[in-house]
Scaffold this motif. Structure first.
Motif, PDB file in Angstrom:
ATOM      1  N   VAL A   4       0.809  -1.219   0.000  1.00  0.00           N
ATOM      2  CA  VAL A   4       0.000   0.000   0.000  1.00  0.00           C
ATOM      3  C   VAL A   4       0.849   1.279   0.000  1.00  0.00           C
ATOM      4  N   THR A   5       1.992   1.294   0.699  1.00  0.00           N
ATOM      5  CA  THR A   5       2.788   2.531   0.684  1.00  0.00           C
ATOM      6  C   THR A   5       3.490   2.699  -0.663  1.00  0.00           C
ATOM      7  N   GLN A  21       2.266   1.503  -3.482  1.00  0.00           N
ATOM      8  CA  GLN A  21       1.162   1.842  -4.375  1.00  0.00           C
ATOM      9  C   GLN A  21       0.924   3.352  -4.374  1.00  0.00           C
ATOM     10  N   ALA A  22       0.945   3.946  -3.194  1.00  0.00           N
ATOM     11  CA  ALA A  22       0.725   5.387  -3.101  1.00  0.00           C
ATOM     12  C   ALA A  22       1.806   6.141  -3.876  1.00  0.00           C
ATOM     13  N   GLY A  25     -11.351   2.385  -4.243  1.00  0.00           N
ATOM     14  CA  GLY A  25     -10.592   3.448  -3.592  1.00  0.00           C
ATOM     15  C   GLY A  25      -9.708   4.161  -4.601  1.00  0.00           C
ATOM     16  N   ILE A  26      -9.059   3.388  -5.457  1.00  0.00           N
ATOM     17  CA  ILE A  26      -8.195   3.979  -6.481  1.00  0.00           C
ATOM     18  C   ILE A  26      -9.033   4.754  -7.488  1.00  0.00           C
ATOM     19  N   GLU A  83      -9.906   8.117  -6.026  1.00  0.00           N
ATOM     20  CA  GLU A  83      -8.822   9.063  -5.835  1.00  0.00           C
ATOM     21  C   GLU A  83      -8.099   9.448  -7.120  1.00  0.00           C
ATOM     22  N   ILE A 101     -12.181   1.721   5.770  1.00  0.00           N
ATOM     23  CA  ILE A 101     -11.888   2.202   7.109  1.00  0.00           C
ATOM     24  C   ILE A 101     -12.997   3.165   7.515  1.00  0.00           C
ATOM     25  N   ALA A 111       1.473   6.672   8.264  1.00  0.00           N
ATOM     26  CA  ALA A 111       1.702   6.639   6.811  1.00  0.00           C
ATOM     27  C   ALA A 111       0.885   5.527   6.163  1.00  0.00           C
ATOM     28  N   LEU A 112       0.845   4.385   6.833  1.00  0.00           N
ATOM     29  CA  LEU A 112       0.110   3.234   6.309  1.00  0.00           C
ATOM     30  C   LEU A 112      -1.379   3.583   6.158  1.00  0.00           C
ATOM     31  N   LEU A 113      -1.948   4.172   7.193  1.00  0.00           N
ATOM     32  CA  LEU A 113      -3.363   4.523   7.147  1.00  0.00           C
ATOM     33  C   LEU A 113      -3.640   5.580   6.088  1.00  0.00           C
ATOM     34  N   ALA A 122      -2.114   5.961   3.344  1.00  0.00           N
ATOM     35  CA  ALA A 122      -1.849   5.472   1.983  1.00  0.00           C
ATOM     36  C   ALA A 122      -3.013   4.664   1.417  1.00  0.00           C
ATOM     37  N   VAL A 123      -3.947   4.250   2.267  1.00  0.00           N
ATOM     38  CA  VAL A 123      -5.058   3.429   1.772  1.00  0.00           C
ATOM     39  C   VAL A 123      -5.983   4.292   0.913  1.00  0.00           C
ATOM     40  N   PRO A 124      -6.183   3.918  -0.360  1.00  0.00           N
ATOM     41  CA  PRO A 124      -7.101   4.710  -1.175  1.00  0.00           C
ATOM     42  C   PRO A 124      -8.517   4.602  -0.625  1.00  0.00           C
ATOM     43  N   ARG A 160      -2.026  12.983   2.364  1.00  0.00           N
ATOM     44  CA  ARG A 160      -1.378  11.679   2.242  1.00  0.00           C
ATOM     45  C   ARG A 160       0.104  11.802   2.589  1.00  0.00           C
TER      46      ARG A 160
END
Lengths: 325, 327
Positions: free
Chosen positions: A190-191, A193-194, A219-220, A223, A264, B254-256, B258-260, B270
């Motif tokens: 995930v990091t 991916q960002a 999600g992608i 965004e 989340i 950072a992990l939280l 980064a979640v889309p 971000r």
């Protein structure tokens, strides 16, 4: 978003040879990609999003695949009718593609520099030396650390994120007008991916390039995309701007999908909302609307008649007999 | 205080790396490097981290599917790591595992009914007739119809296979199930069905779960407490609600971030981390996260921060950072 279409797909239909006869993976879909926009093709596995992306450049292996109908128009020219040689010139130059697993697209026995160099020499007629200089520039541009050292390394020496950056460098090397990105960050953490999504977005703006992003991740879509086409069993069931799709989804499948994704939340839910049942097998697709068996709004009409895509008030499309308002 | 169901104390799993023609040990891959936590009966601990952080190895080391290098694992007060093979076999009745791809753990030549019955056969529980009845009951529990017991694994969809994997894990009525990325291979519309099943089993049968996943949203949905791992160690631990609302470790933050998020109307700040996760063979000195950390100072490069509760903070939360705090 200016309204000029860069690429127009009309009535695209793709079938595959299966054990029990032909399976229709993509069923008469039509959409436009506007200049500089990002269009998402989104859906669950087997919905036909990847096959659609591959078909645009005739990259579907034939056989077992068959593009049985449709047009893919770029500058008024039908890519599906072009001779193979003309199409090969156009791949990379006008439309480029990146994939989920760059390791399968990169050749393990050539260095990164050699592979980038080949593309640059073939498409842009650069000399060996000029191609290397340009390759170095590209690696730097996509954020590879220490490009001067990395350029002589082999794909297996790079991490997954770096390999995907190399693929992006290769795809963008000839300045295409359209990038087709098939799950480009699904294999990444995930990091990472960002990082990679941020990089793609930056390059897209710099190069004023349009993009088709094939993804299962809403999600992608939310965004990174301007518009989204939601696919189910080979058909586009809803196509709207991202803002409209998420605020007022019309198709019951879109509604179900948006509710079902684990996200989340402020408060933990006792039970996640689910879509009952499962995606039907392509070999046994029901008549009428393919989603009817799982749909809370389905009537007899849905089980008999395929709903045609109808325009929505905001300029989108929805293919449903009983859409949500 | 009563004995926790599971107590993990200083657990390590190192893999020797060999090189040269003599295959001498040239280094150690520290997959799990000193992990401690407790899990109470009937609760779920979510273990989250990116690939290579050691979360799956930790799950396997706890069940002794891989021999730990150091540390203790107490299940209901008894040390798993010191057990003889016979005692371990008996202890395995109390703890089961489900995998990401149940297809890989099911024998393709045996029917699903046989697969679910197998643990009962191995542990000689009940008469053959009782075992068959139990298989039907288990199928019903996980939402599969009785007639599927005669089918083979390849005839099932991913979601159904995961239900079979769960039924099999339930056969021995374990107190603990280690679930290693159980929904990662499933489509979203099916993920929810399996997650709800897990939640129901926990509620109705009081089974404790160690739920391992890279997906922060999935972890939040199932967990009472969450442990975030980075390079073989827990960097933050706490009650799920609090950890998601007020993460203290810069890596968790950072992990939280980064979640889309599937919500285009909500724009967030971000935190894009520089660089990549270092190799667990050459873990950085001091705090392993310092090369990527926006808060790193000289102390972080020299001294490894221990996992501790913050003075004045929530007593049930712990963080391994010299400079913890909201982002």
């Amino acid at each position: 978003m200016a309204g000029t279409a860069l690429l127009s797909v009309r009535n695209l239909t793709v079938e595959f040879d299966g054990r029990a006869g032909r399976l229709r993976a993509v069923d008469a879909i039509s959409f436009d990609v506007l200049a500089e926009e990002t269009l998402a093709l989104v859906g669950e596995s087997g919905c036909g999003k990847t096959v659609t992306g591959l078909s645009l450049l005739r990259l579907v292996p034939q056989p077992p695949g068959h593009i049985v109908a449709g047009e893919v128009l770029l500058d008024g020219e039908d890519l599906l009718a072009l001779p193979e040689r003309a199409l090969r010139r156009l791949r990379g130059r006008d439309i480029a593609m990146i994939f989920q697993e760059p390791m399968t697209a990169l050749n393990p026995v050539f260095s990164i520099g050699a592979q980038l160099g080949t593309v640059l020499r073939r498409h842009q007629g650069l000399s060996r030396r000029a191609a290397r200089a340009r390759a170095l520039e590209l690696l730097e541009q996509v954020g590879i650390p220490e490009p001067a050292r990395r350029i002589d390394e082999y794909p297996h020496q790079l991490s997954g994120g770096q390999r995907q950056r190399v693929m992006i460098a290769m795809a963008l090397s000839c300045g295409p007008r359209l990038l087709v990105a098939d799950e480009p960050t699904t294999a990444l953490d995930v990091t990472t991916q960002a990082q990679v999504l941020a990089e793609i977005g930056r390059l897209q703006r710099e190069l004023r390039m349009a993009m088709i992003l094939v993804t299962h991740d809403l999600g992608i879509v939310a965004e990174s995309c301007d518009r989204a086409a939601v696919m189910y069993c080979g058909r586009i069931v809803e196509m709207r701007t991202t803002a409209a799709l998420f605020s007022t989804p019309h198709h019951p499948y879109t509604v179900g999908l948006l509710e079902a994704i684990p996200r989340i939340r402020e408060e933990r839910l006792a039970d996640l909302p689910v879509i009952p049942g499962r995606v039907p097998d392509l070999a046994q697709l029901p008549a009428g609307c393919h989603f009817a068996a799982r749909c809370p709004r389905a009537t007899d009409l849905c089980r008999e008649v395929v709903p045609a895509p109808l325009p929505t008030a905001d300029g989108g499309l929805v293919a449903c007999h009983h859409p949500y308002p | 205080m009563n004995t926790p169901l599971l107590e993990v104390d200083g657990l390590k799993k190192h893999f020797p790396l060999r090189g040269g023609w003599l295959r001498r040990v040239t280094g150690q891959l520290r997959a799990v490097d000193g992990v401690s936590f407790r899990l109470q009966a009937g609760r779920t601990l979510g273990l989250v981290g990116e690939s290579g952080c050691g979360k799956s190895t930790l799950g396997r080391a706890i069940l002794r599917l891989q021999e730990p290098t150091a540390g203790r694992v107490l299940l209901e007060g008894r040390d798993i790591t010191a057990m003889t093979p016979a005692a371990l076999l008996a202890a395995r009745r109390r703890m089961q595992i489900i995998f990401q791809d149940p297809y890989a753990s099911l024998n393709p030549r045996r029917t699903v009914g046989q697969a679910i019955r197998e643990p009962l056969d191995v542990h000689r529980i009940g008469t053959p007739v009782e075992r068959d009845a139990r298989v039907l009951e288990l199928l019903d529990t996980v939402g599969l119809s009785a007639r599927v017991r005669h089918r083979y694994p390849h005839e099932f969809s991913g979601g159904q296979r995961q239900r079979v994997g769960i039924a099999r894990a339930l056969a021995l009525e374990p107190a603990l199930i280690v679930a290693d990325e159980p929904v990662s291979a499933l489509d979203v519309s099916v993920q929810g069905q399996v997650l709800n099943l897990v939640a129901r089993l926990q509620r109705e049968r009081g089974i404790a779960f160690l739920f391992i996943s890279h997906d922060l949203a999935v972890i939040q949905h199932v967990s009472d407490a969450v442990a975030v791992m980075y390079l073989g160690r827990i960097v933050e631990y706490g009650p799920a609600a609090l950890l998601y609302r007020e993460p203290q470790h810069p890596y968790t933050q950072a992990l939280l971030s980064a979640v889309p998020m599937p919500d285009p109307a909500r724009r967030r700040r971000r935190i894009v981390l520089p660089g990549e996760v270092p190799s667990p063979v050459a873990s950085p000195a001091g705090c392993a996260f310092h090369p990527r950390c926006p808060r790193a100072r000289a102390l972080c490069r020299q001294e490894r921060p221990e996992l501790r509760s913050l003075p004045g903070g929530d007593p049930g939360s712990q963080v391994a950072c010299h400079f913890p705090g909201p982002g």
